[in-house]
Design a protein around this motif. Structure first.
Motif, PDB file in Angstrom:
ATOM      1  N   ILE A  36       0.831  -1.204   0.000  1.00  0.00           N
ATOM      2  CA  ILE A  36       0.000   0.000   0.000  1.00  0.00           C
ATOM      3  C   ILE A  36       0.868   1.258   0.000  1.00  0.00           C
ATOM      4  CG2 ILE A  36      -1.708   1.314   1.329  1.00  0.00           C
ATOM      5  CD1 ILE A  36      -2.814  -1.288   2.362  1.00  0.00           C
ATOM      6  N   TYR A  37       1.965   1.203   0.738  1.00  0.00           N
ATOM      7  CA  TYR A  37       2.831   2.382   0.847  1.00  0.00           C
ATOM      8  C   TYR A  37       4.243   1.930   1.182  1.00  0.00           C
ATOM      9  CZ  TYR A  37       5.136   6.534   2.643  1.00  0.00           C
ATOM     10  OH  TYR A  37       6.044   7.548   2.852  1.00  0.00           O
ATOM     11  N   ALA A  38       5.241   2.615   0.636  1.00  0.00           N
ATOM     12  CA  ALA A  38       6.635   2.432   1.042  1.00  0.00           C
ATOM     13  C   ALA A  38       7.337   3.781   0.954  1.00  0.00           C
ATOM     14  CB  ALA A  38       7.333   1.404   0.157  1.00  0.00           C
ATOM     15  N   GLY A  39       7.996   4.178   2.022  1.00  0.00           N
ATOM     16  CA  GLY A  39       8.693   5.457   2.014  1.00  0.00           C
ATOM     17  C   GLY A  39       8.971   5.934   3.423  1.00  0.00           C
ATOM     18  N   PRO A  40       9.299   7.216   3.588  1.00  0.00           N
ATOM     19  CA  PRO A  40       9.587   7.766   4.916  1.00  0.00           C
ATOM     20  C   PRO A  40       8.379   7.690   5.843  1.00  0.00           C
ATOM     21  CG  PRO A  40      10.284   9.275   3.175  1.00  0.00           C
ATOM     22  CD  PRO A  40       9.467   8.214   2.527  1.00  0.00           C
ATOM     23  N   VAL A  41       8.643   7.631   7.140  1.00  0.00           N
ATOM     24  CA  VAL A  41       7.558   7.569   8.118  1.00  0.00           C
ATOM     25  C   VAL A  41       6.653   8.798   8.001  1.00  0.00           C
ATOM     26  CG1 VAL A  41       7.009   7.523  10.581  1.00  0.00           C
ATOM     27  CG2 VAL A  41       8.894   6.149   9.707  1.00  0.00           C
ATOM     28  N   VAL A  44      -5.849   3.335   6.575  1.00  0.00           N
ATOM     29  CA  VAL A  44      -5.557   2.907   5.204  1.00  0.00           C
ATOM     30  C   VAL A  44      -5.716   1.409   4.982  1.00  0.00           C
ATOM     31  CG1 VAL A  44      -3.981   4.827   4.874  1.00  0.00           C
ATOM     32  CG2 VAL A  44      -3.068   2.608   5.585  1.00  0.00           C
ATOM     33  N   THR A  45      -5.920   0.650   6.056  1.00  0.00           N
ATOM     34  CA  THR A  45      -6.171  -0.777   5.881  1.00  0.00           C
ATOM     35  C   THR A  45      -7.564  -1.099   6.403  1.00  0.00           C
ATOM     36  OG1 THR A  45      -5.311  -1.407   8.065  1.00  0.00           O
ATOM     37  CG2 THR A  45      -3.721  -1.255   6.272  1.00  0.00           C
ATOM     38  N   ARG A  46      -8.089  -2.171   5.896  1.00  0.00           N
ATOM     39  CA  ARG A  46      -9.413  -2.610   6.345  1.00  0.00           C
ATOM     40  C   ARG A  46      -9.307  -3.787   7.299  1.00  0.00           C
ATOM     41  NH1 ARG A  46      -9.540  -1.863   0.987  1.00  0.00           N
ATOM     42  NH2 ARG A  46      -9.413  -4.083   0.559  1.00  0.00           N
ATOM     43  N   GLY A  47      -8.066  -4.106   7.671  1.00  0.00           N
ATOM     44  CA  GLY A  47      -7.874  -5.217   8.606  1.00  0.00           C
ATOM     45  C   GLY A  47      -8.144  -6.557   7.969  1.00  0.00           C
TER      46      GLY A  47
END
Length: 318
Positions: free
Chosen positions: A221-226, A312-315
């Protein structure tokens, strides 16, 4: 060709990495890059694909499709070279409880073909690094859970790997033991190790890691800085305002500003959501004071990694 123009080889690089079990997709075309020297947080619910990814990188599990490289070595075609440069710590690992700490580490040093004359110094060095020097003669069964986790980390370090793959290393530890483990990981990063750590303790990853990835149902879903994940995944900057009186007038004044997306009263304060994250919220105080109101509080909302993750997640899991 000028060597300076050649980009450095990333510590970990995957392209279209996938893993299926029959009809179940555990990992779905994962494209991920971890730079050398990163302390990289891998975030996801149970069943999201974190352990599958780490097991593939550790050469214990073959991908169904795609490619993964560790320091330029393909995990399938050059698995032996990968094993020499990684240290893999699974979420659950076996220890020989009737062995002494030094015997345990000496055994694994021999497995990595470290010469016997060198092993004693190597064992002492890794024990000092993880803070277990005083326990070198102790039986493993007599160690606390936190000390056993540190011993597991010492075992991972015995052959001086450049890349560490740590699956939930703080799982089951009490708060003090978790803090001690995180301090050890920071020291290892300072020593030049690249560390990938999967964890559900998101508040600790927020302060520990310089980069993170969020994975759900096998998809990245995402990769990068915190900081980037907070900015990208949340609607806009939020500030909380408190005035001495007349919240309704304050809300009316703020709603009239072009940089404000929403203003509403919540538990005696006013929640002000900006149109984006780049807004300088200094105008809020100015607007209220010019409107004849007394401002008694103004605080920017620090959106934590846990809240972002929930948004951002639905679990969903496999």
């Amino acid at each position: 060709m000028n060597s300076e123009s050649v980009p450095p080889i990333p510590a970990v690089h995957t392209v279209g990495l996938s893993r299926t079990y029959g009809s179940m997709v555990a990992l779905n075309s994962l494209d991920l890059t971890v730079n050398r020297g990163d302390l990289f947080g891998f975030i996801g619910s149970n069943g999201a694909g974190k352990t599958t990814t780490l097991r593939i990188l550790a050469t214990f599990l073959a991908p169904s499709a795609g490619q993964a490289k560790v320091l330029g070595h393909d995990v399938v075609k050059d698995a032996d070279a990968v094993r020499h440069v990684i240290g893999y710590m699974p979420d659950f690992f076996g220890v020989y409880k009737d062995m002494e700490v030094t015997e345990y580490l000496d055994f694994f040093g021999a497995c990595y073909k470290i010469p016997s004359a060198q092993r004693e110094k190597t064992v002492n060095d890794v024990l000092e690094l993880v803070g277990l020097s005083e326990k070198k003669g102790a039986l493993i069964g007599a160690l606390s859970r936190g000390m056993q986790q540190r011993l597991g980390l010492a075992r991972v370090l015995i052959h001086d790997p450049q890349v560490l793959l740590l699956d939930e290393p703080a799982s089951g530890l009490d708060p003090r033991a978790r803090i001690e483990m995180m301090a050890i990981l920071q020291e290892l990063q300072r020593l030049g190790k690249t560390i990938i750590i999967s964890s559900h303790i998101l508040s600790e990853l927020q302060t520990l890691c310089n980069r993170v990835a969020i994975i759900e149902r096998g998809k990245l879903i995402y990769a990068g800085p915190v900081q980037g994940v907070r900015d990208q995944m949340s609607a806009g900057l939020v500030v909380w305002v408190k005035v001495a009186s007349d919240n309704s007038k304050a809300i009316e004044l703020l709603k009239g500003h072009s940089e404000v997306a929403e203003a509403l009263a919540v538990d005696g304060r006013i929640k002000v959501t900006m149109v984006n994250h780049d807004v300088d919220h200094g105008f809020v105080a100015d607007t209220l004071v010019r409107g004849g109101l007394k401002l008694t509080g103004l605080q920017e909302d620090e959106l934590g990694l846990e809240e972002v993750f929930l948004r951002v997640t639905r679990g969903e899991t496999q």
